[in-house]
Design a protein around this motif. Sequence first.
Motif, PDB file in Angstrom:
ATOM      1  N   VAL A  67       0.836  -1.196   0.000  1.00 10.15           N
ATOM      2  CA  VAL A  67       0.000   0.000   0.000  1.00 10.15           C
ATOM      3  C   VAL A  67       0.875   1.251   0.000  1.00 10.15           C
ATOM      4  N   LYS A  71       1.033   4.329  -2.890  1.00  5.41           N
ATOM      5  CA  LYS A  71       0.572   5.674  -2.588  1.00  5.41           C
ATOM      6  C   LYS A  71       1.717   6.680  -2.632  1.00  5.41           C
ATOM      7  N   GLY A  74       2.777   7.348  -6.120  1.00  9.28           N
ATOM      8  CA  GLY A  74       1.735   7.797  -7.039  1.00  9.28           C
ATOM      9  C   GLY A  74       1.443   6.777  -8.128  1.00  9.28           C
ATOM     10  N   GLU A 105      -5.208   4.555  -5.942  1.00  8.82           N
ATOM     11  CA  GLU A 105      -4.766   5.507  -4.915  1.00  8.82           C
ATOM     12  C   GLU A 105      -5.868   6.033  -4.025  1.00  8.82           C
ATOM     13  N   GLU A 106      -7.095   6.136  -4.547  1.00  6.03           N
ATOM     14  CA  GLU A 106      -8.073   6.895  -3.787  1.00  6.03           C
ATOM     15  C   GLU A 106      -9.261   6.012  -3.365  1.00  6.03           C
ATOM     16  N   LEU A 108     -12.265   4.571  -0.954  1.00  2.00           N
ATOM     17  CA  LEU A 108     -12.244   4.302   0.489  1.00  2.00           C
ATOM     18  C   LEU A 108     -10.844   3.974   0.990  1.00  2.00           C
ATOM     19  N   TYR A 109      -9.933   3.620   0.042  1.00  2.00           N
ATOM     20  CA  TYR A 109      -8.598   3.200   0.439  1.00  2.00           C
ATOM     21  C   TYR A 109      -7.712   4.377   0.837  1.00  2.00           C
ATOM     22  N   ALA A 110      -8.249   5.610   0.780  1.00  2.00           N
ATOM     23  CA  ALA A 110      -7.534   6.727   1.380  1.00  2.00           C
ATOM     24  C   ALA A 110      -7.386   6.480   2.883  1.00  2.00           C
TER      25      ALA A 110
ATOM     26  N   ILE B 159      -7.903  -2.952   5.463  1.00  3.61           N
ATOM     27  CA  ILE B 159      -7.775  -1.561   5.010  1.00  3.61           C
ATOM     28  C   ILE B 159      -8.638  -0.641   5.882  1.00  3.61           C
ATOM     29  N   ARG B 392      -5.570  12.930  -0.154  1.00  5.80           N
ATOM     30  CA  ARG B 392      -6.231  11.638  -0.409  1.00  5.80           C
ATOM     31  C   ARG B 392      -5.687  10.554   0.532  1.00  5.80           C
ATOM     32  N   GLY B 393      -5.450  10.947   1.766  1.00  2.00           N
ATOM     33  CA  GLY B 393      -5.095   9.959   2.783  1.00  2.00           C
ATOM     34  C   GLY B 393      -3.613   9.703   2.958  1.00  2.00           C
ATOM     35  N   ILE B 394      -2.802  10.089   1.980  1.00  3.44           N
ATOM     36  CA  ILE B 394      -1.385   9.759   2.093  1.00  3.44           C
ATOM     37  C   ILE B 394      -0.634  10.946   2.694  1.00  3.44           C
ATOM     38  N   GLU B 403       6.954  12.489  -5.440  1.00  6.84           N
ATOM     39  CA  GLU B 403       6.210  11.674  -6.417  1.00  6.84           C
ATOM     40  C   GLU B 403       4.721  11.570  -6.078  1.00  6.84           C
ATOM     41  N   PHE B 405       1.060  12.248  -5.904  1.00  5.86           N
ATOM     42  CA  PHE B 405       0.193  13.147  -6.660  1.00  5.86           C
ATOM     43  C   PHE B 405      -0.763  13.840  -5.701  1.00  5.86           C
ATOM     44  N   GLN B 460      -1.681   7.481   6.014  1.00  5.67           N
ATOM     45  CA  GLN B 460      -0.900   6.411   5.411  1.00  5.67           C
ATOM     46  C   GLN B 460       0.530   6.881   5.274  1.00  5.67           C
TER      47      GLN B 460
END
Lengths: 462, 462
Positions: A67, A71, A74, A105-106, A108-110, B159, B392-394, B403, B405, B460
Amino acid sequence: MEATLEILLAAGAQLEMDEIEVGEKVYLSGNTSGIAREAWDVIRKNKIFLKSPITTPQGGGYKSLNVSTRKFLGLYANVRPCVSLHPFVKTKHPIMDLVIVRENEEDLYAGIEHQQTDEVVQCLKLISRPGCEKIVRYAFEYAKQQGRKKVTCFTKDNIMKQTDGLFHKVFDEIALEYPEIVNEHWIVDIGAAKLADTPEAFDVIVMANLYGDILSDVAAQITGSVGLAGSANIGEECAMFEAIHGSAPLIAGQNIANPSGLLHGAIMMLNHIGESLAAEKIHNAWLRTIEEGIHTADIYDAGTSKERVGTKEFARAVIANLGKLPTALKAVSYANSSALVLPKYKRKAAAKKELVGVDLFIHWTGASPDTLAELIQPLEKAQLKLSMITNRGIKVYPDGFKETFCTDHWRCRFKTNDGDLLTKNEIIELLTKSEELNIDIIKTENLYAFDGIAAYSLGQGQ
Amino acid sequence: MEATLEILLAAGAQLEMDEIEVGEKVYLSGNTSGIAREAWDVIRKNKIFLKSPITTPQGGGYKSLNVSTRKFLGLYANVRPCVSLHPFVKTKHPIMDLVIVRENEEDLYAGIEHQQTDEVVQCLKLISRPGCEKIVRYAFEYAKQQGRKKVTCFTKDNIMKQTDGLFHKVFDEIALEYPEIVNEHWIVDIGAAKLADTPEAFDVIVMANLYGDILSDVAAQITGSVGLAGSANIGEECAMFEAIHGSAPLIAGQNIANPSGLLHGAIMMLNHIGESLAAEKIHNAWLRTIEEGIHTADIYDAGTSKERVGTKEFARAVIANLGKLPTALKAVSYANSSALVLPKYKRKAAAKKELVGVDLFIHWTGASPDTLAELIQPLEKAQLKLSMITNRGIKVYPDGFKETFCTDHWRCRFKTNDGDLLTKNEIIELLTKSEELNIDIIKTENLYAFDGIAAYSLGQGQ
């Protein structure tokens, strides 16, 4: 990894390699990320990463390196070809040759989760225009390069009109740029059912992260040979290639494992870096080897296999077949597989954004929505009215049903009269007054119109 | 509906009925909900509702009556048996007899969506403890009543550790009360793959709303006879029964349609209201009719069917078989199917809830997270620090990767020092100061600890 590299080099792939140690040993040395800073530096310098299956130890706060890699680097596109090898590998779906392109990348997995009341926990599903554009464009460019005929989009936009609606809308927009490729959209539940029952109906399928996660596993499994598949994770700068199966620590190093999953990841890597001649040569030699019935234990079947071999013997059989084509299975051709260079996302001009209201979320343990409405009505102003209260999305005020089950998590919508705007300071006033009234506001969501169009959902039943 | 009612009455079911008009005619008369107030009153009085497939007209803001009914009436459990009828109806999965119990009210289907920046749209996934307890308990009680041996739970809690984690945790808690029933948990992607490939591995499967929506369609489809299945929607007070297939306006009223879907809904209804003798009689007569090869056009197959019949003739064949048992397919026995009366949810004692920080979500079109951090650092106080920024969570600050985004949607986490608490007024101060600094805060999420345990996810890479 050894068997795979041996095949790559035997095929004449032009590669320079650095080796890094990631995963279990690094985790257990006390690094919860599973990767050292220097290893990151190597990946970021080389930009291309072929990854063996790794084990994330259970418990102890170890983060999944898979993961993090996706992320941090990117890697927005996860590409998974799912192909049946009938009659050489058993499957209920003999005709199946599709590719799932999953946003990586985005969605719910944020991983943005909050608990703010005793009873209710929340996770944010985030869908972005750049995220949609990048993945949909990748799917069409990939289809075009690989000579595929159709791209299908799965969403649930009959329910999630804005998030999945955006994905679907961007799909329709970008599809127009590829008139030579057929495009279609399925609601994800019906599409999933069709995929599981009649996979031959599909070619390339593009999906948001969660749907893609579930359905790429379904598709890989029903080929009958989930252990043979590889996958690519593609970003604007870097890319990672891997087997789709996880690690199998119990058989590691015993010359039992099937190297095919990682080998397919490596074939995708060779295509990605423009070594398509080597990619084609290896893939066809591999198909020929499968056809010849030279099988590792995981796919060995007395009825169809000819010879049961170990990892090294399998690799040697593939090497011996380099330059040969399969005779029953369809040979692959990567003549046109130059590196896919996609344009970077360009930010669009901003829309006119107007604040028209706010949703205040309240932790309240009472039972009657009418009572709650009375409690918060003092917050109203001439230009700002309580327009509804919902509980888990369903309207309970005004005109609720007593049958509606209510938790302790209430959303109270304050909206301006049509045409009027709200200021941030008025929201702050609402919060201040709520605090005075001892109303427990746990979160806010501003309501906006973009270019005059309301950009928030109504309550169910509103 | 006519054919189904004819069979119910012929079987001696003790029923009093009121008929209401819902759906297309009502929609087109100008009622966007598809149901008149008086019709709601009838349903709420009678509490049991057998619903024909209805058509929601496309466009024009018509609301799905199916969704409204489930939510308004608190129908939290959607129950879908999926059974193969091999060799009488074609299927790739001859051994399949499972039931999907789907949570029907919450999850992403709360339908709470907001767009607050140009690029990003959000949907809230809400999972509640009462929602989880009710659906999991229903699944176990149903399994017990129907003599089923195993209940499986699907989540993605590797997750979504908090939302899906809650579902999994409640499953484990409640499973302990049913030691005679085997219980197991699968990560939903792997579970879905197994379900699609080897459905005989499952018995009862309980899932949150979205997974259940997708996978109940998969399961119904791969039985080979999706048009034959019925479903129940069960609430604490009311219940609705229906065919799982949608309406087919093109063939309505032509004596072509297969009444089996609605009939199976009706059989579940009879069991639910304690008319289990009639339910058993009808179900066995129906199995016998299918075995005899008396098939409507949708499942007619020259190789296996004996007679191709219309809706009415099929109903008459079932009626003629009332009292007979199937000889090849397994007969059903509903001797123990009294109405399932579940205890109502009891609210738990509140935990000690402490405010320890806040996530401020910012619409910002800059590129460098470090720049954003500088902009908002004036909001910091001695006891309240900017602990991270994510996109976006990261995690992109501190120590982000170039890198990664980034969209225009930034989450800035302000946290107290360990052990310190935050007040609502301090959040209001943050908002006030942000407004002075022209920082566009679009939403907030408070950070809480419950009984001393942090109840929000980390970034994350944090």
